[in-house]
Design an enzyme around this catalytic site. Structure first.
Site, PDB file in Angstrom:
ATOM      1  N   LYS A 369       0.729  -1.688   0.041  1.00  0.00           N
ATOM      2  CA  LYS A 369       0.032   0.232  -0.158  1.00  0.00           C
ATOM      3  C   LYS A 369       0.868   1.645  -0.314  1.00  0.00           C
ATOM      4  CE  LYS A 369      -2.925   2.277   3.523  1.00  0.00           C
ATOM      5  NZ  LYS A 369      -2.875   2.338   4.653  1.00  0.00           N
ATOM      6  N   TRP A 473      -9.559   0.286   0.686  1.00  0.00           N
ATOM      7  CA  TRP A 473     -10.739   1.333   1.730  1.00  0.00           C
ATOM      8  C   TRP A 473     -10.560   1.961   2.677  1.00  0.00           C
ATOM      9  CZ3 TRP A 473     -10.535  -4.952   2.134  1.00  0.00           C
ATOM     10  CH2 TRP A 473     -11.341  -5.538   1.673  1.00  0.00           C
ATOM     11  N   HIS A 474      -9.252   2.790   1.809  1.00  0.00           N
ATOM     12  CA  HIS A 474      -8.559   4.060   3.034  1.00  0.00           C
ATOM     13  C   HIS A 474      -8.883   4.856   2.299  1.00  0.00           C
ATOM     14  CE1 HIS A 474      -5.988   0.475   5.135  1.00  0.00           C
ATOM     15  NE2 HIS A 474      -7.063   0.252   5.515  1.00  0.00           N
ATOM     16  N   TYR A 475     -10.178   5.400   1.950  1.00  0.00           N
ATOM     17  CA  TYR A 475     -10.109   6.516   1.151  1.00  0.00           C
ATOM     18  C   TYR A 475     -10.492   8.263   2.770  1.00  0.00           C
ATOM     19  CZ  TYR A 475     -15.031   4.980   1.225  1.00  0.00           C
ATOM     20  OH  TYR A 475     -16.091   3.812   1.460  1.00  0.00           O
ATOM     21  N   HIS A 476      -9.926   9.165   1.972  1.00  0.00           N
ATOM     22  CA  HIS A 476     -10.671   9.951   2.968  1.00  0.00           C
ATOM     23  C   HIS A 476     -10.574  11.379   2.215  1.00  0.00           C
ATOM     24  CE1 HIS A 476      -5.616   9.331   2.301  1.00  0.00           C
ATOM     25  NE2 HIS A 476      -5.887  10.550   2.704  1.00  0.00           N
TER      26      HIS A 476
END
Length: 536
Positions: A369, A473-476
Site C-alpha cells: 500500500k 478501503w482507506h479513502y479519505h
C-alpha cells in the site's frame, strides 16, 4: 438501538450525530455521559449478520449487492471498485480488521494532545482490539520481511514504528469481529438514542438575523420513506456533528447547501454557503497484491503482519483457504475479488463462469500500500438523493512519486517471496515474473486491460501497478482540516456544525486508519464535553 420507523415526527437533543460509523459510535457514547444524544445511522445493526461477525466469512458482506447489504458498492471514475459502509459500526464492520495506532509524529502534526490521544486509544482497545494468532504463514512473511532488511523486529505492538511487526486485530481468538458499535457499550443509556435505517437528507440552518448560518436541525427518513425532523435544544453549546464518512459527509454538506455554488445550483440546491473546498482533496491509498499459490496449506488469516518500510510503502499479507466463506476445503481465485475488489456482477458472463469453476486455491497474497498518497481527486454530486453514490475520482498514481513508491513496494514483495524464510510457501519453479503475470491476467478492476503484442509477457512493475491497482478501503478527504473545517472540526463559516471522521484528513494515519478514527471519535467527545463543562 431501534428502527427509526415509528419514532416521533419531531424531537429535540443536545447533540445530533449523523452516521453511526467508526467515528460516530465512540463520539456518541462519550457525549451521552453528560448530554442528550441522537445517533442517526442509515444502515442496520451488525450483530445478527454472520457475514459481518465471522472472520471465516470475510468478503461475503462486500460481495452482497442487495439493497439491505451492509456494504454499498461504488466505482470510482478511475475504474476501481470500492465500498462504503451502510451499517452501525461503519467500516469496522466490513474491513480486514487490522488495528494499529498512528505514529507520534502524525499525532503532533494533527495538533492533537498526545496524552489524550493515548488515553483515547486505550479506551477503544479495551473493547475492540486483540492480539492475532500469528500462524506459520504470517510468521514466514514476517521473517521474510526481516530477512530482506525491513528491520527491526518490533514484535507485537499497536504502535506505528518503522520495521516489521504484528499489529492488532478487531477479531478475537474465536474469529468473532468486534466493531465500533461495541463502543456504544460505554454510553449512558439514559443519554443516548440510536436510530437505525435513518437516512439524513438535509441539515437545517437558521440564516435570518444572523451573521452566519447556524445549524439547528436535520431531516431524516425512515425505511418507509416517512420524514422526521430532529432539532437542537436551546443553548449555544449544542451541535450537529456529521460523521457520515468520506463520501457521506461532503455529500451531505452539499445536499444541505454547503459546497461549491456552481455545483449546487446545477442540482437546484439552495446555496447556504459557497464553500469550494467541500468534496475537494479526495484521496485513496492505491493497493497492489501479488497472488502466491502455495504447495502446502496456509492458515486462514487477514492482515496481521506489516512491514513499515522507509521507502513510502507498507507491505502486508493475508492468506489461507476460504477467504470468502464459500465453504469447501479451499477457495477459488474468485475469493480474491470478494476480498479486495469484489466485482462478480460487473464481469462478463463468460468470465464469471470461468471464475466460478476455478480450481480450489491454496496460498495467499502479499500486498503493498502506498503511503499518503500524494495524488489527489475530488467528489461531485450525482443526484439529490443521499442514497445515491456521488461521483468520485481518486486519480491513482497521477503523481509520479506514488507510482515510484508502488514499484519499490512490488520489489520488496519480490525479495520476500524469494527469501529463505518464505521458501516452503512458494513453488520452486514459479518465478516472480510468473506470479506477476498470473495476478495481472485476472481482472481486479475496470481499467483498460493490457492488449497488443506484449500483452502475454510479464508486466513491468510500473505496468503491474497501473493495471492491478485496487482499493484497500482507506479513502479519505473531502472536508479537510484547514479548508472545510478548522482545528476543532467546526465547519468554517457556520455555527454549531462539525465534521468528525476520515473526510477531515488529508493523509492516511498509520498503516490502517480505523484505530485512529475510533480514537478521534472518543478524543473529540472528551474535548467537547470538557468545553461544555467549562462554559456552563
Amino acid at each position: 438501538m431501534r428502527d427509526a420507523t415509528g419514532t416521533p415526527t419531531t424531537s429535540y437533543y443536545d447533540y445530533i450525530i449523523i452516521g453511526g460509523g467508526t467515528a460516530g459510535c465512540p463520539l456518541a457514547a462519550t457525549l451521552s455521559q453528560n448530554a442528550s444524544v441522537l445517533l442517526l445511522e442509515r444502515g442496520g445493526a451488525p450483530y445478527n449478520n454472520p457475514n459481518i461477525t465471522r472472520l471465516s466469512a470475510f468478503g461475503a458482506a462486500l460481495s452482497d449487492l442487495s439493497e439491505t447489504s451492509p456494504s454499498q458498492r461504488f466505482v470510482s471514475e478511475d475504474g476501481v471498485i470500492n465500498a462504503r459502509a451502510r451499517v452501525l459500526g461503519g467500516g469496522s464492520a466490513l474491513n480486514a480488521g487490522f488495528y494499529t495506532r498512528a505514529g507520534t509524529k502524525y499525532v503532533r502534526n494533527m495538533g492533537w494532545d498526545g496524552a489524550l490521544a493515548n488515553e483515547s486509544y486505550s479506551w477503544v482497545e479495551a473493547k475492540v482490539a486483540f492480539q492475532p494468532p500469528m500462524g506459520p504463514w504470517q510468521t514466514a512473511v514476517r521473517d521474510g520481511l526481516l530477512e530482506v532488511g525491513i528491520t527491526p523486529n518490533n514484535g507485537f505492538t499497536y504502535d506505528h514504528i518503522n520495521g516489521t511487526k504484528f499489529g492488532g486485530t478487531i477479531f478475537d481468538r474465536n474469529g468473532h469481529r468486534h466493531t465500533a458499535a461495541d463502543l456504544l457499550e460505554y454510553a449512558d443509556p439514559n443519554g443516548i438514542t440510536v436510530l437505525l435505517h435513518a437516512t439524513v437528507h438535509k441539515i437545517l440552518f437558521r440564516t435570518r438575523g444572523t451573521t452566519k448560518p447556524i445549524a439547528n436541525g436535520v431531516v431524516y427518513r425512515d425505511r418507509t420513506g416517512h420524514a422526521h425532523r430532529a432539532y437542537l435544544k436551546e443553548g449555544s453549546l449544542n451541535e450537529i456533528i456529521v460523521s457520515a464518512g468520506t463520501l457521506g459527509s461532503p455529500q451531505l454538506l452539499m445536499l444541505s447547501g454547503v459546497g461549491p455554488s456552481a455545483q449546487l445550483q446545477a442540482q437546484n440546491i439552495t446555496v447556504v454557503m459557497d464553500q469550494p473546498h467541500v468534496g475537494q482533496g479526495m484521496y485513496d491509498n492505491p493497493m497492489n497484491a501479488v497472488f502466491i499459490p502455495s504447495p502446502v496449506p496456509v492458515e486462514v488469516s487477514l492482515i496481521e503482519v506489516v512491514g513499515i518500510t522507509g521507502e513510502g510503502t507498507y507491505v502486508e499479507a493475508a492468506g489461507g483457504e476460504n477467504f470468502g466463506g464459500g465453504g469447501g476445503s479451499g477457495s477459488s481465485t474468485r475469493d480474491y475479488y470478494a476480498m479486495f475488489s469484489p466485482k462478480a456482477t460487473l464481469l462478463e458472463s463468460n468470465t464469471v463462469t470461468k471464475l466460478s469453476s476455478a480450481q480450489p486455491f491454496q496460498g495467499g497474497f502479499i500486498l503493498e500500500k502506498v503511503m499518503g498518497p500524494i495524488s489527489t481527486g475530488h467528489l461531485e454530486l450525482r443526484t439529490k438523493n443521499p442514497n445515491d453514490n456521488p461521483v468520485v475520482t481518486f486519480n491513482y498514481f497521477q503523481n509520479p512519486d506514488d507510482l515510484k513508491r508502488c514499484v519499490r513496494g512490488i520489489q520488496t514483495i519480490e525479495r520476500v517471496v524469494q527469501s529463505k524464510a518464505f521458501a516452503r510457501y512458494k513453488y520452486a519453479d514459479m518465478s516472480f515474473e510468473y506470479l506477476l503475470n498470473l495476478t495481472a491476467s485476472t481482472p481486479v478492476n475496470l481499467r483498460p486491460r493490457r492488449s497488443g503484442p506484449g500483452a502475454s509477457l510479464p508486466p513491468s512493475a510500473e505496468e503491474f501497478c497501473q493495471h492491478t491497482v485496487t482499493t484497500i478501503w482507506h479513502y479519505h478527504g473531502g472536508c479537510v482540516v484547514g479548508r472545510v473545517v478548522d482545528g476543532d472540526y467546526m465547519v468554517i463559516g457556520i455555527d454549531r456544525l462539525r465534521v468528525i471522521d476520515m473526510s477531515t484528513v488529508g493523509y492516511c494515519p498509520g498503516t490502517n486508519p480505523q484505530a485512529t478514527v475510533m480514537m478521534l471519535g472518543r478524543y473529540m467527545g472528551v474535548k467537547i464535553l470538557r468545553e461544555r463543562l467549562t462554559k456552563k
